[in-house]
Design an enzyme around this catalytic site. Structure first.
Site, PDB file in Angstrom:
ATOM      1  CD  GLU A 279      43.689  36.630  42.862  1.00  0.00           C
ATOM      2  OE1 GLU A 279      43.402  35.554  43.439  1.00  0.00           O
ATOM      3  OE2 GLU A 279      42.933  37.147  42.025  1.00  0.00           O
TER       4      GLU A 279
ATOM      5  CG  HIS B 105      40.783  34.602  46.740  1.00  0.00           C
ATOM      6  ND1 HIS B 105      39.455  34.424  47.050  1.00  0.00           N
ATOM      7  CD2 HIS B 105      40.806  35.274  45.555  1.00  0.00           C
ATOM      8  CE1 HIS B 105      38.713  34.972  46.080  1.00  0.00           C
ATOM      9  NE2 HIS B 105      39.506  35.502  45.173  1.00  0.00           N
TER      10      HIS B 105
ATOM     11  CG  HIS C 239      38.374  32.523  52.639  1.00  0.00           C
ATOM     12  ND1 HIS C 239      37.442  32.541  51.622  1.00  0.00           N
ATOM     13  CD2 HIS C 239      37.750  31.932  53.685  1.00  0.00           C
ATOM     14  CE1 HIS C 239      36.311  31.996  52.050  1.00  0.00           C
ATOM     15  NE2 HIS C 239      36.478  31.615  53.294  1.00  0.00           N
TER      16      HIS C 239
HETATM   17 ZN   LIG Z   1      39.032  36.614  43.443  1.00  0.00          ZN
END
Ligand SMILES: [Zn+2]
Length: 721
Positions: free
Chosen positions: A501, A504, A507
Site C-alpha cells: 500500500e 501506491h 506512486h
Molecule cells: Zn494494490
C-alpha cells in the site's frame, strides 16, 4: 473534474466522477464547512475537525449543483471550442465536490455506521445520475469532440493531447453518442447499479461486523501465538465480553486463527463463517443482488455497443481485450494447480505421520502449510513475528522511500492537522531539496465500521496547471491493535501488504504532471498495481531487515540465519497463493463474459470451478457473494486479473534492479521514480518500454513464482497493441 478512484487492496472501488466549481458561494461554505476551500498549512488540509455525518448529504448536493452550473457555462460558451476553454476548463470544475467526496469516501470506508449507510443509500443513485448528466450533456460533448478532432493540429503538448483523448473516450464510453432514449435507459441502469453496489457492500460489512465466534476455554487457543491471543482478547473486550477471546469475521482475524489453531473443529467453524459472508440466505444475502448487477451490466454493455461488460471494461486497459487477459491467466493457471497438488501431498504426508486421520480440507491448508514450512525450511512464522513491529517497519518503508526516491518523512502534530479518528497519524513528505512533496495519512488499525483489507486513497491529487498543488495520500489497513502501550506485531504477509500500500502512496507522491485527471495513480487498473507490487520486494532486503526488523523485547535485529530461511522459503506456498487469487480472477472474468445469460451466482461459481479443475483444498480468495472488488462498484469488475497483469510488469521491473546493481541501484531507482512521476500522461505500455528498453514477457513472472518458465513462444503479456 478529476476521475478519482480508490486503489483497493480489497475494498471500496466506488468511482466518483467528482467535481465542482472553484467559486463556491460563500454563504454555502459558511453554512457547511465541507464546501469551503481547504485552509491551513500544506496548501490546505481536509477539515476533519469540522466534518460530521449530517453535513455530507447537503454538501454533496450543493457540490453537484455547483458543478452542473459550471458545466453549463462551458457547454454554452459562445466562443469556438479550444483546449483552454473546454478541456482545461473542465479540469477546473469539480473542486468543491471533489473535496466533499474525499470526506464522504473516508466516512464510507472507515467510519461506516447506520447514519453513514443511510447517506450512502440515498446519495449513491443521485451521484450516478449526476455523473450521467455531465457525460450526456450533448453541447458539452460536441465541444469536447471538436477539440479532440483537431488535437494534433492545435499546437497542444503531448500531455494536453492525452488529456483530450481521455475526456473524449471517457465520454464516448459513458454513452455520449447515444440517442435520447438510450441515454435515458443508460442513466436508469447506472442509478440502479449504484443502489445495488451500495446494498452489496453494506451486506458484506454487516456480516463482517456481526459475525463472531467467542471462545471461553483457554484449551481452545492451543497453537496460537501470544500476540494472536492478545488480539483475540481485545476483540472480545470490544464486543463486551471481557475475559473471553473472539474471532471476528474479518481476514485479519480469521487467517491467523486458521494458520495456528490446533482445534480443527473451530478452524472449520471460523473458515465457514468467513467464506460465507454475503451468502447466508438472510437479509444480508447477496446472491439476488449479484444476478441483478450482472444483468444490468450486460444490458449496459450492449447499449454501448460492446459484446459484454468485460469488453467494455478492458478497452482502455493495458490488456485491451478480455481474450488477452484470459490468455495470461490460463498460462499461469495450470502450473499453479500442479504446484498445489505437490503442496497438498506434502501436507498430507505430515497429517498422516501425525496419525491425524484426516484428508486436507480448506480449513487445514494454512495450518498444515505452516508445518510443511517448518519441516522443509525450518522456518516458523512465529519466529519472525516478534521482529515485525509495525512502527519499526513503517520506519523501514520511510528508509526505502528515502534511499530510492529521496523522500524524507517528518511527523506532523495532529493538533495542527486534524484527523478523523484518534488512531490516524500524519507525516509530511519532502524532497532532497527540502521542498514539500505532500502529506501521508496513516490509519493502521481495524475497528468496527472500517472495511476489511488494505487500501490507498488520494485525498488530493498533485497538479500544476493552475498553481502548484501538492498531493495528500493515505494508507489504510486493518492490523489488530493489541494491548495499549505494547508494540503491534504483524505477520510477514501483513508486512508485505504494508509495503504494497505504501507503494501506491509513493506512486501518488512521485506524481509530477500538470492536470489532475492524469495525476499519480489515475492510470489503467492493470498497471496501477505494478508500483505497489514492486515495492513489496524491499521488505526482504537485508538493509531493511537488519535496521528495522528488531525484536520487540531484545531490540536485536532479525538473525541472518532467519533471513536466509525467509529467502529460501520465498516461493513456498506459491501454488496456494496463485490458485486462491487466480480462481477469483477467472470467475470474475467469466461472469462478465457470459453476456445476457441470467446468472445464478452460486451455480456459476461451482460449475466454473469444476470446469477449471479447481483443487478442492482451496477456496477462492473472494467468493462471489463477498467479492467487494467486483460488486461494490465497477472499478475492479472484470478487472481482478489486473493484479496478475501488473505482476508480469512487476517481476520484469524487479529484474531491472537485480540485473543492475541490486535493489538499491541509484540509477534504476531514479528511472523508476521518473516512470512513476508520469501518471497517465503517457500510455503506460510506452512509458514502461522507455524505462526497460523493451516490453515485459511472462518469463520473469514465472521465475518470481517458482513455476516452470515456458518456451520462447509464451504470450508477451503486457505488450501493447
Ligand atoms: Zn494494490
Amino acid at each position: 473534474m478529476s476521475f478519482k478512484t480508490l486503489i483497493a487492496g480489497a475494498a471500496v472501488a466506488a468511482t466518483l466522477a467528482a467535481a465542482t466549481t472553484a467559486d463556491a458561494t460563500e454563504a454555502a461554505s459558511a453554512a457547511n464547512p465541507l464546501l469551503a476551500p481547504w485552509t491551513g498549512p500544506y496548501g490546505g488540509i481536509p477539515p476533519f475537525d469540522k466534518a460530521k455525518v449530517e453535513l455530507l448529504k447537503p454538501a454533496l448536493e450543493a457540490g453537484m449543483a455547483q458543478q452542473l452550473a459550471e458545466i453549463d457555462r462551458i457547454a454554452n460558451d459562445p466562443a469556438a471550442p479550444t483546449f483552454e476553454n473546454t478541456i482545461a476548463a473542465m479540469e477546473r470544475t469539480g473542486r468543491q465536490l471533489d473535496r466533499v467526496a474525499t470526506v464522504y469516501g473516508i466516512y464510507s470506508s472507515t467510519l461506516n455506521d447506520e447514519a453513514v449507510q443511510a447517506v450512502e443509500r440515498e446519495m449513491a443513485p443521485k451521484l450516478a445520475a449526476f455523473s450521467d448528466q455531465i457525460t450526456q450533456n450533448a453541447k458539452l460533448f460536441e465541444r469536447i469532440a471538436a477539440v479532440y478532432e483537431t488535437r494534433e493540429k492545435a499546437g497542444l503538448t503531448p500531455e494536453q493531447q492525452r488529456l483530450t483523448w481521455l475526456y473524449y473516450t471517457n465520454f464516448v464510453r459513458a454513452g455520449a453518442r447515444l440517442d435520447a432514449d438510450a441515454k435515458q435507459r443508460l442513466s436508469a441502469i447506472n442509478q440502479s447499479l449504484a443502489e445495488l453496489f451500495t446494498r452489496f457492500g453494506q451486506n458484506v460489512l454487516k456480516d463482517e461486523n456481526e459475525g463472531v465466534i467467542f471462545i471461553e476455554k483457554d484449551a481452545d487457543l492451543a497453537g496460537l501465538p501470544q500476540a494472536v491471543r492478545d488480539g483475540m482478547a481485545q476483540v472480545a473486550e470490544a464486543r463486551g465480553q471481557k475475559g473471553k477471546w473472539a474471532i471476528a469475521n474479518t481476514r485479519s482475524s480469521v487467517e491467523p486463527f486458521l494458520t495456528y489453531a490446533d482445534n480443527r473443529a473451530l478452524r472449520e467453524q471460523a473458515w465457514r463463517m468467513f467464506v460465507n459472508r454475503g451468502d447466508n440466505g438472510g437479509a444480508t444475502d447477496n446472491n439476488a443482488t449479484i444476478t441483478e448487477i450482472l444483468r444490468l451490466r450486460a444490458e449496459r454493455a450492449k447499449l454501448l455497443g460492446y459484446p459484454t461488460h468485460a469488453h467494455w471494461r478492458l478497452e482502455n486497459s493495458m490488456a485491451k481485450t478480455p481474450e488477452r487477459a484470459m490468455e495470461l491467466m490460463e498460462a499461469v493457471w495450470k502450473p499453479a494447480v500442479a504446484r498445489v497438488h505437490e503442496e497438498v501431498a506434502d501436507m498430507q504426508k505430515i497429517a498422516d505421520a501425525e496419525k491425524a486421520g484426516i484428508r486436507i480440507e480448506p480449513w487445514d491448508y494454512r495450518y498444515y502449510a505452516e508445518k510443511v514450512r517448518k519441516a522443509k525450511y525450518d522456518l516458523d512464522e512465529t519466529e519472525i513475528t516478534p521482529y515485525m513491529q509495525l512502527e519499526n517497519l513503517r520506519e523501514g518503508m520511510f528508509y526505502m522511500a528515502n534511499q530510492l526516491f529521496g523522500f524524507s518523512f517528518k511527523p506532523v502534530d495532529t493538533a495542527k492537522v486534524p484527523v478523523y479518528h484518534p488512531d490516524v497519524r500524519v507525516w509530511e513528505v519532502n524532497d532532497p531539496q527540502g521542498k514539500l512533496v505532500g502529506l501521508w495519512y496513516f490509519d493502521p488499525y481495524a475497528r468496527k465500521g472500517k472495511r476489511s483489507g488494505a487500501w490507498m486513497n488520494a485525498y488530493r491529487n498533485q497538479e500544476r496547471f493552475d498553481g502548484d498543488v501538492r498531493t495528500i495520500v493515505s494508507n489504510n489497513s486493518n492490523f489488530v491493535k493489541g494491548k495499549p502501550g505494547e508494540p503491534v506485531l504483524i505477520s510477514w504477509t501483513d508486512a508485505t501488504t504494508l509495503f504494497h500500500e505504501f507503494g501506491h502512496a509513493l506512486h501518488g507522491l512521485s506524481s509530477s504532471v500538470n492536470y489532475p485527471s492524469l495525476s499519480g495513480t489515475a492510470v489503467p487498473r492493470d498497471y496501477v498495481e505494478f508500483p505497489s507490487q514492486l515495492l513489496e520486494h524491499w521488505l526482504s532486503t537485508p538493509e531493511v531487515l537488519n535496521k528495522y526488523a528488531l525484536h520487540y523485547q531484545t531490540g536485536k535485529p532479525i538473525p541472518p540465519e532467519l533471513v536466509a530461511k525467509i529467502e529460501a522459503a520465498e516461493k513456498f506456498n506459491e501454488g496456494f497463493k496463485t490458485v486462491e487469487y487466480l480462481s477469483s480472477a477467472l470467475v470474475d472474468m467469466k461472469l462478465h463474459l457470459a453476456g445476457s445469460t441470467p446468472i445464478d451466482p452460486d451455480k456459476f461459481e461451482r460449475e466454473t470451478l469444476t470446469a477449471l479443475a479447481m483443487p478442492s483444498e482451496i477456496v477462492m480468495r473472494h467468493r462471489t457473494p463477498q467479492f467487494m472488488h467486483v460488486f461494490s462498484g465497477d472499478g475492479y469488475s472484470a478487472g481482478y486479473y489486473s493484479y496478475l497483469w501488473s505482476d508480469t510488469i512487476t517481476a520484469d521491473a524487479w529484474e531491472a534492479f537485480t540485473g543492475a546493481g541490486g535493489p538499491w541501484d541509484k540509477d534504476v531507482g531514479q528511472r523508476l521514480k521518473q516512470l512513476l512521476s508520469l501518471g497517465n500522461t503517457v500510455d503506460p505500455a510506452d512509458a514502461y518500454r522507455n524505462f526497460r528498453g523493451r516490453d515485459p514477457g511472462i518469463e520473469a513472472l514465472m521465475r518470481k513464482r517458482g513455476f516452470p518458465v515456458p518456451a520462447a513462444a509464451a504470450p508477451a503479456a503486457a505488450k501493447s497493441q
